[in-house]
Design a protein around this motif. Structure first.
Motif, short mmCIF file in Angstrom:
data_model
loop_
_atom_site.label_atom_id
_atom_site.label_comp_id
_atom_site.label_asym_id
_atom_site.label_seq_id
_atom_site.Cartn_x
_atom_site.Cartn_y
_atom_site.Cartn_z
N LEU A 1 15.15 81.39 20.82
CA LEU A 1 16.76 81.34 21.35
C LEU A 1 17.01 82.38 22.16
O LEU A 1 17.55 82.49 23.22
CB LEU A 1 17.43 80.74 20.31
CG LEU A 1 17.50 79.28 19.84
CD1 LEU A 1 18.36 79.02 18.45
CD2 LEU A 1 17.86 78.38 21.11
N LYS A 2 16.67 83.79 21.27
CA LYS A 2 17.22 84.95 22.18
C LYS A 2 16.50 85.10 23.23
O LYS A 2 16.83 85.73 24.29
CB LYS A 2 16.86 86.19 21.07
CG LYS A 2 17.35 87.40 21.53
CD LYS A 2 17.31 88.44 20.72
CE LYS A 2 17.67 89.85 21.40
NZ LYS A 2 17.88 90.91 20.49
N ARG B 1 7.80 77.59 22.07
CA ARG B 1 7.96 77.12 20.59
C ARG B 1 6.67 76.74 20.09
O ARG B 1 6.38 77.08 19.14
CB ARG B 1 9.00 75.69 20.87
CG ARG B 1 10.25 76.35 20.77
CD ARG B 1 10.81 77.40 19.79
NE ARG B 1 10.43 76.74 18.49
CZ ARG B 1 11.38 76.04 17.78
NH1 ARG B 1 12.49 75.79 18.13
NH2 ARG B 1 11.06 75.80 16.42
N LEU C 1 13.55 90.15 18.49
CA LEU C 1 14.72 89.91 17.73
C LEU C 1 15.37 91.61 17.63
O LEU C 1 16.37 92.04 17.56
CB LEU C 1 14.38 89.57 16.33
CG LEU C 1 14.57 88.10 16.52
CD1 LEU C 1 13.80 87.56 14.70
CD2 LEU C 1 15.47 87.25 16.76
N HIS D 1 9.19 80.61 15.76
CA HIS D 1 10.40 81.33 15.32
C HIS D 1 11.56 80.93 16.07
O HIS D 1 11.43 81.26 17.19
CB HIS D 1 10.17 82.75 15.24
CG HIS D 1 11.05 83.50 14.49
ND1 HIS D 1 12.32 83.97 14.77
CD2 HIS D 1 10.84 84.12 13.09
CE1 HIS D 1 12.86 84.47 13.72
NE2 HIS D 1 12.22 84.56 12.61
N LYS D 2 12.38 80.17 15.64
CA LYS D 2 13.63 79.45 16.24
C LYS D 2 14.43 80.45 16.88
O LYS D 2 14.92 80.47 17.98
CB LYS D 2 14.24 78.53 15.38
CG LYS D 2 15.26 77.71 16.01
CD LYS D 2 15.81 76.60 15.16
CE LYS D 2 16.81 75.99 16.18
NZ LYS D 2 17.14 74.83 15.21
N GLU D 3 15.01 81.53 15.97
CA GLU D 3 15.87 82.39 16.44
C GLU D 3 15.30 83.39 17.56
O GLU D 3 16.09 83.57 18.43
CB GLU D 3 16.27 83.52 15.26
CG GLU D 3 17.12 82.68 14.21
CD GLU D 3 16.25 81.98 13.11
OE1 GLU D 3 15.02 82.08 13.08
OE2 GLU D 3 16.73 81.02 12.59
#
Length: 119
Positions: free
Chosen positions: A77-78, A67, A30, A72-74
Motif C-alpha cells: 500500500l505504501k 502483491r 516501510l 506484505h500488505k502495508e
C-alpha cells in the motif's frame, strides 16, 4: 565459469532467497533504509527497483504482480500510495542508493546501507 548466471544465490535455495529479498524490500519501503551486507544490498536493489517501477504504473495488473512478489500488505500500500507518485518524474531506475560502511566486526563482512533516494 559463471556463464548465464544472472543473480547471486546468497547461500540459499530459490524460494528462501525470494522470500528473504521480498521481506527486505518490504522493510526498505516501510522504513526508507536498511543496513545489510553489500552483496545482499546489490541483489535487493534489483528487486526493489523493479517493484517501484511497477508501482509507478498503478494498474490492477501492476498491483497483482507486486502483491505476488511481495505479500506484505502495508508495504504494498505504501509502495502504490506514496512511493509510486514520488518517483513518477524519474526515469526507470535509480530509486535506491547503496552507501558502503566498512566491514562488520564479527566476521569482517562488508556492510552497506541501502536507502531510497529522495528528490
Amino acid at each position: 565459469m559463471r556463464h548465464r548466471m544472472d543473480h547471486r544465490t546468497l547461500g540459499r535455495y530459490g524460494s528462501h532467497r525470494a522470500m528473504m529479498l521480498s521481506n527486505m524490500a518490504a522493510s526498505l519501503f516501510l522504513t526508507g533504509q536498511i543496513k545489510t551486507t553489500v552483496t545482499r544490498a546489490k541483489e535487493l536493489r534489483r528487486v526493489a527497483e523493479k517493484l517501484i517501477t511497477r508501482a509507478r504504473g498503478g494498474t490492477i495488473h501492476d498491483r497483482r504482480v507486486v502483491r505476488s512478489r511481495m505479500p506484505h500488505k502495508e508495504a504494498a500500500l505504501k509502495l502504490f500510495n506514496e512511493l509510486g507518485p514520488r518517483y513518477a518524474s524519474f526515469d526507470k531506475g535509480g530509486y535506491t542508493r547503496i552507501v558502503k560502511l566498512g566491514n562488520r566486526v564479527g566476521d569482517g563482512a562488508p556492510m552497506a546501507i541501502i536507502q531510497l533516494v529522495v528528490k
